[in-house]
Each structure stands twice: as C-alpha cells, then as structure tokens.
Design a protein around this motif. Structure first.
Motif, PDB file in Angstrom:
ATOM      1  N   TRP A 148       1.015  -1.227   0.099  1.00 32.60           N
ATOM      2  CA  TRP A 148      -0.366  -0.020   0.103  1.00 32.60           C
ATOM      3  C   TRP A 148       0.903   1.219   0.350  1.00 32.60           C
ATOM      4  CZ3 TRP A 148      -0.366   4.313   3.841  1.00 32.60           C
ATOM      5  CH2 TRP A 148      -1.936   4.296   3.395  1.00 32.60           C
ATOM      6  N   ARG A 149       2.052   1.100   0.811  1.00 37.03           N
ATOM      7  CA  ARG A 149       2.694   2.176   0.650  1.00 37.03           C
ATOM      8  C   ARG A 149       3.286   2.819  -0.378  1.00 37.03           C
ATOM      9  NH1 ARG A 149       4.534  -0.156   6.224  1.00 37.03           N
ATOM     10  NH2 ARG A 149       3.608   1.193   7.728  1.00 37.03           N
ATOM     11  N   TRP A 150       3.983   1.078  -1.115  1.00 38.19           N
ATOM     12  CA  TRP A 150       5.236   1.190  -2.267  1.00 38.19           C
ATOM     13  C   TRP A 150       4.528   2.581  -3.730  1.00 38.19           C
ATOM     14  CZ3 TRP A 150       8.000  -3.443  -3.104  1.00 38.19           C
ATOM     15  CH2 TRP A 150       9.403  -3.949  -2.140  1.00 38.19           C
ATOM     16  N   ARG A 151       2.765   1.605  -3.614  1.00 35.99           N
ATOM     17  CA  ARG A 151       1.722   2.144  -4.322  1.00 35.99           C
ATOM     18  C   ARG A 151       1.864   3.869  -4.344  1.00 35.99           C
ATOM     19  NH1 ARG A 151      -3.498  -1.149  -4.586  1.00 35.99           N
ATOM     20  NH2 ARG A 151      -3.574   0.283  -5.961  1.00 35.99           N
ATOM     21  N   ARG A 152       1.837   4.453  -2.933  1.00 40.62           N
ATOM     22  CA  ARG A 152       1.747   5.340  -2.786  1.00 40.62           C
ATOM     23  C   ARG A 152       2.717   7.103  -3.131  1.00 40.62           C
ATOM     24  NH1 ARG A 152      -2.162   3.075  -1.531  1.00 40.62           N
ATOM     25  NH2 ARG A 152      -4.345   3.490  -1.895  1.00 40.62           N
ATOM     26  N   ARG A 153       3.573   5.948  -3.295  1.00 41.61           N
ATOM     27  CA  ARG A 153       5.267   6.557  -3.249  1.00 41.61           C
ATOM     28  C   ARG A 153       5.533   6.719  -4.477  1.00 41.61           C
ATOM     29  NH1 ARG A 153       9.664   4.080  -0.394  1.00 41.61           N
ATOM     30  NH2 ARG A 153      11.375   5.835  -1.598  1.00 41.61           N
ATOM     31  N   LYS A 154       5.788   8.109  -5.324  1.00 41.05           N
ATOM     32  CA  LYS A 154       5.068   8.215  -6.468  1.00 41.05           C
ATOM     33  C   LYS A 154       6.785   8.322  -6.880  1.00 41.05           C
ATOM     34  CE  LYS A 154       1.244  10.280  -6.934  1.00 41.05           C
ATOM     35  NZ  LYS A 154       0.199   8.674  -7.334  1.00 41.05           N
ATOM     36  N   ASP A 155       7.944   8.256  -6.273  1.00 35.94           N
ATOM     37  CA  ASP A 155       9.380   8.248  -6.597  1.00 35.94           C
ATOM     38  C   ASP A 155       9.892   6.425  -6.849  1.00 35.94           C
ATOM     39  OD1 ASP A 155       9.032   7.343  -3.532  1.00 35.94           O
ATOM     40  OD2 ASP A 155      11.195   7.814  -3.583  1.00 35.94           O
ATOM     41  N   LEU A 156       8.701   5.152  -6.174  1.00 37.85           N
ATOM     42  CA  LEU A 156       9.055   4.522  -6.600  1.00 37.85           C
ATOM     43  C   LEU A 156       8.380   3.376  -7.879  1.00 37.85           C
ATOM     44  CD1 LEU A 156       8.324   2.130  -3.215  1.00 37.85           C
ATOM     45  CD2 LEU A 156      10.573   2.827  -4.542  1.00 37.85           C
ATOM     46  N   ALA A 157       7.439   4.247  -8.241  1.00 43.63           N
ATOM     47  CA  ALA A 157       6.603   4.566  -9.128  1.00 43.63           C
ATOM     48  C   ALA A 157       6.265   2.968  -9.071  1.00 43.63           C
ATOM     49  CB  ALA A 157       7.497   4.529 -10.238  1.00 43.63           C
ATOM     50  N   PHE A 158       5.662   2.257  -8.465  1.00 42.40           N
ATOM     51  CA  PHE A 158       5.758   0.787  -8.580  1.00 42.40           C
ATOM     52  C   PHE A 158       3.696   0.829  -9.099  1.00 42.40           C
ATOM     53  CE2 PHE A 158       3.471  -3.110  -6.845  1.00 42.40           C
ATOM     54  CZ  PHE A 158       4.580  -3.377  -6.562  1.00 42.40           C
ATOM     55  N   PRO A 159       4.273  -0.527 -10.232  1.00 45.90           N
ATOM     56  CA  PRO A 159       3.172  -0.752 -11.002  1.00 45.90           C
ATOM     57  C   PRO A 159       1.533  -0.518 -10.984  1.00 45.90           C
ATOM     58  CG  PRO A 159       4.447  -2.572 -11.137  1.00 45.90           C
ATOM     59  CD  PRO A 159       5.437  -1.729 -10.232  1.00 45.90           C
TER      60      PRO A 159
END
Length: 78
Positions: A27-38
């Motif tokens: 959930w956190r990864w998806r909200r971090r723009k810098d990670l650009a998780f799919p």
C-alpha cells in the motif's frame, strides 16, 4: 522469456511473497511516486499485476549492497 510471459497476471498475494512484503508495505509502495510501483488491474475486487510491469519495476529498483558476513571469533581456551 517470450512475449506471452509478459502478459501474465500475477495475483497480489503472489506479489507480496515475491518481494517478501506485507499488504501495508505494498500500500505504501503504491503511494510513493518515486518508486513508481505498477498500478494493479482490479478484477472482482482483487488486485492483479502484469508480470511485465513487475519486471520493469525490478529493473529500475536500486539494489542495496549486501553487507559482508560477520565472523564471530572462537573463544580462547583459558
């Protein structure tokens, strides 16, 4: 890997196992723009990720260097 392999949908629980993370971390990864998780594809209130998108994410993902193994000295005989 063939083009067909890149069109495989991977369910969210498999993605969690793949990266060794929890729902909250995803959930956190998806909200971090810098990670650009799919972005997942939602089917019937379940999330699926394209394997090609995950492979692209992994290629961009920085790798942390592995720390050298720590050796514990043997106790000296008194």
């Amino acid at each position: 890997m063939s083009n067909e392999d890149f069109n495989v949908l991977i369910p969210q629980p498999a993605v969690l196992r793949r990266y060794g993370i929890t729902d909250m971390t995803l959930w956190r990864w998806r909200r971090r723009k810098d990670l650009a998780f799919p972005v997942p594809l939602e089917i019937g209130k379940r999330n699926y990720f394209y394997s090609a998108d995950l492979a692209e994410f992994e290629a961009r993902r920085p790798r942390k260097p592995v720390a050298p193994a720590v050796t514990i000295p043997e106790p000296e005989d008194a």
